[in-house]
Design a protein around this motif. Structure first.
Motif, PDB file in Angstrom:
ATOM      1  N   UNK A 185      -6.185  10.705 -10.637  1.00 10.79           N
ATOM      2  CA  UNK A 185      -5.727   9.381 -11.070  1.00 10.79           C
ATOM      3  C   UNK A 185      -6.924   8.489 -11.365  1.00 10.79           C
ATOM      4  N   UNK A 186      -7.016   8.020 -12.606  1.00  5.02           N
ATOM      5  CA  UNK A 186      -8.088   7.117 -13.005  1.00  5.02           C
ATOM      6  C   UNK A 186      -7.844   5.709 -12.467  1.00  5.02           C
ATOM      7  N   UNK A 187      -6.621   5.208 -12.586  1.00  6.55           N
ATOM      8  CA  UNK A 187      -6.259   3.889 -12.081  1.00  6.55           C
ATOM      9  C   UNK A 187      -4.762   3.862 -11.788  1.00  6.55           C
ATOM     10  N   UNK A 188      -4.389   3.048 -10.826  1.00  7.20           N
ATOM     11  CA  UNK A 188      -2.988   2.660 -10.655  1.00  7.20           C
ATOM     12  C   UNK A 188      -2.917   1.163 -10.911  1.00  7.20           C
ATOM     13  N   UNK A 189      -2.070   0.771 -11.858  1.00  4.02           N
ATOM     14  CA  UNK A 189      -1.969  -0.634 -12.238  1.00  4.02           C
ATOM     15  C   UNK A 189      -0.544  -1.120 -11.980  1.00  4.02           C
ATOM     16  N   UNK A 190      -0.424  -2.417 -11.772  1.00  2.79           N
ATOM     17  CA  UNK A 190       0.868  -3.018 -11.439  1.00  2.79           C
ATOM     18  C   UNK A 190       1.386  -3.841 -12.607  1.00  2.79           C
ATOM     19  N   UNK A 191       2.645  -3.611 -12.973  1.00  5.75           N
ATOM     20  CA  UNK A 191       3.299  -4.506 -13.925  1.00  5.75           C
ATOM     21  C   UNK A 191       3.825  -5.717 -13.164  1.00  5.75           C
ATOM     22  N   UNK A 192       4.063  -6.803 -13.874  1.00  2.13           N
ATOM     23  CA  UNK A 192       4.572  -8.000 -13.174  1.00  2.13           C
ATOM     24  C   UNK A 192       6.061  -7.902 -12.918  1.00  2.13           C
ATOM     25  N   UNK A 221       0.796  -1.231   0.000  1.00  2.00           N
ATOM     26  CA  UNK A 221       0.000   0.000   0.000  1.00  2.00           C
ATOM     27  C   UNK A 221       0.829   1.282   0.000  1.00  2.00           C
ATOM     28  N   UNK A 222       2.093   1.185  -0.414  1.00  2.00           N
ATOM     29  CA  UNK A 222       2.918   2.379  -0.582  1.00  2.00           C
ATOM     30  C   UNK A 222       2.237   3.400  -1.496  1.00  2.00           C
ATOM     31  N   UNK A 223       1.549   2.899  -2.516  1.00  2.00           N
ATOM     32  CA  UNK A 223       0.997   3.796  -3.534  1.00  2.00           C
ATOM     33  C   UNK A 223      -0.467   4.171  -3.291  1.00  2.00           C
ATOM     34  N   UNK A 224      -0.973   3.895  -2.096  1.00  2.00           N
ATOM     35  CA  UNK A 224      -2.365   4.223  -1.808  1.00  2.00           C
ATOM     36  C   UNK A 224      -2.662   5.721  -1.971  1.00  2.00           C
ATOM     37  N   UNK A 225      -1.763   6.639  -1.591  1.00  4.58           N
ATOM     38  CA  UNK A 225      -2.047   8.061  -1.830  1.00  4.58           C
ATOM     39  C   UNK A 225      -2.237   8.398  -3.314  1.00  4.58           C
ATOM     40  N   UNK A 226      -1.570   7.664  -4.191  1.00  7.41           N
ATOM     41  CA  UNK A 226      -1.735   7.886  -5.630  1.00  7.41           C
ATOM     42  C   UNK A 226      -3.071   7.322  -6.103  1.00  7.41           C
ATOM     43  N   UNK A 227      -3.414   6.144  -5.602  1.00  4.98           N
ATOM     44  CA  UNK A 227      -4.674   5.502  -5.977  1.00  4.98           C
ATOM     45  C   UNK A 227      -5.858   6.378  -5.593  1.00  4.98           C
ATOM     46  N   UNK A 228      -5.754   7.059  -4.454  1.00  3.29           N
ATOM     47  CA  UNK A 228      -6.858   7.871  -3.943  1.00  3.29           C
ATOM     48  C   UNK A 228      -6.866   9.300  -4.486  1.00  3.29           C
ATOM     49  N   UNK A 229      -5.878   9.666  -5.290  1.00  3.91           N
ATOM     50  CA  UNK A 229      -5.793  11.043  -5.786  1.00  3.91           C
ATOM     51  C   UNK A 229      -6.871  11.290  -6.845  1.00  3.91           C
ATOM     52  N   UNK A 230      -7.560  12.428  -6.805  1.00  6.46           N
ATOM     53  CA  UNK A 230      -8.668  12.677  -7.738  1.00  6.46           C
ATOM     54  C   UNK A 230      -8.263  12.766  -9.203  1.00  6.46           C
TER      55      UNK A 230
END
Length: 296
Positions: free
Chosen positions: A233-240, A222-231
């Motif tokens: 940002x449509x989506x945050x996706x993870x590469x493998x 959840x390091x990137x939760x602030x980015x996920x919740x930013x207005x």
């Protein structure tokens, strides 16, 4: 304006993004994993015909549909080819309910300040025009971080947002991909720096301007939760990022709000010599597992 139905799907739908965008440098490895070695082709055109055949086979599989796969990222030569007689992007949206994106970067510069910036995209305006004509919803651009070097990470994020602004100005949704190499010893520190740099730029975007982010799965959940919740940002996706599918799924499932955008992990286990029944079953199992990890 972006297609509203596609916007709604990318904002709200459950599922993940398939990365079908191997370029010239990564295509031989992808084909080899698929069971087609370099002796099967002698020209670049033949190589790209073979990789398009693999992508078309994936796209036509019954499991590859908008129920679990909400979008797919294409290479430009895939966009220019057809699937079942239709342009690839049109086929994906009209026949499979999958939103099409386009990889637009031209590869990486040599490493400086522990990062690899994107090479200049000299024909970006022409590529954007072609993409819009083809029905593409958005774009993706990749650069790479090799250490927790604050100056290097700041430079890479600025470049990503600068190119993203050009994409947004043409009413396409940019996916910014500052990938962090998963094997580095200071990965968690690099992720903290990256998150802060991205937030700085996000806070400078105009109200209503939306972007997406494609990031390596974080070391600290959840390091990137602030980015996920930013207005903005449509989506945050993870590469493998080189993780095997099971491990990539496990990490992803622990990160609230992140969904997958896998390439090698998606096609893992597929082979050119499989029967359609075998191929479709392996792909279905892969898709279901990635969709489940994205849902968690």
């Amino acid at each position: 304006m972006p297609n509203q139905a596609q916007t709604d799907q990318m904002t709200n739908a459950k599922g993940f993004i398939a990365a079908l965008d191997q370029s010239g440098g990564s295509t031989p490895k992808a084909l080899n994993l698929y069971g087609i070695d370099s002796s099967s082709y002698s020209t670049e055109e033949e190589m790209f015909d073979l990789i398009h055949g693999m992508r078309a086979r994936i796209a036509q599989s019954p499991a590859f549909n908008g129920d679990d796969v909400i979008a797919a990222i294409l290479f430009d030569l895939t966009m220019d080819r057809k699937i079942q007689g239709k342009p690839s992007a049109t086929y994906l949206w009209e026949e499979r309910g999958i939103v099409p994106f386009l990889k637009v970067d031209k590869g990486l510069e040599e490493t400086t300040q522990d990062v690899q910036m994107m090479k200049p995209i000299s024909d970006l305006s022409k590529t954007i025009a072609r993409a819009k004509d083809a029905g593409i919803f958005g774009t993706k651009m990749r650069s790479v971080i090799h250490a927790a070097n604050k100056d290097g990470i700041a430079a890479i994020v600025k470049q990503q947002f600068d190119v993203g602004a050009e994409i947004s100005a043409e009413d396409l949704i940019p996916i910014l991909e500052p990938e962090i190499t998963i094997s580095i010893s200071d990965k968690a520190e690099a992720e903290t720096i990256l998150c802060a740099e991205i937030l700085t730029h996000l806070n400078q975007l105009p109200d209503g301007q939306r972007i997406m982010l494609k990031l390596s799965p974080p070391t600290v959940d959840n390091t990137y939760l602030p980015l996920i919740e930013h207005p903005n940002v449509m989506r945050v996706v993870a590469l493998s990022g080189g993780y095997e599918r099971d491990e990539a799924n496990s990490i992803l499932s622990r990160n609230k709000g992140m969904i997958a955008s896998f390439s090698r992990a998606l096609s893992q286990g597929l082979s050119a010599d499989q029967s359609d029944e075998q191929f479709n079953q392996v792909l279905s199992n892969s898709i279901k597992s990635i969709a489940a990890a994205s849902a968690r």
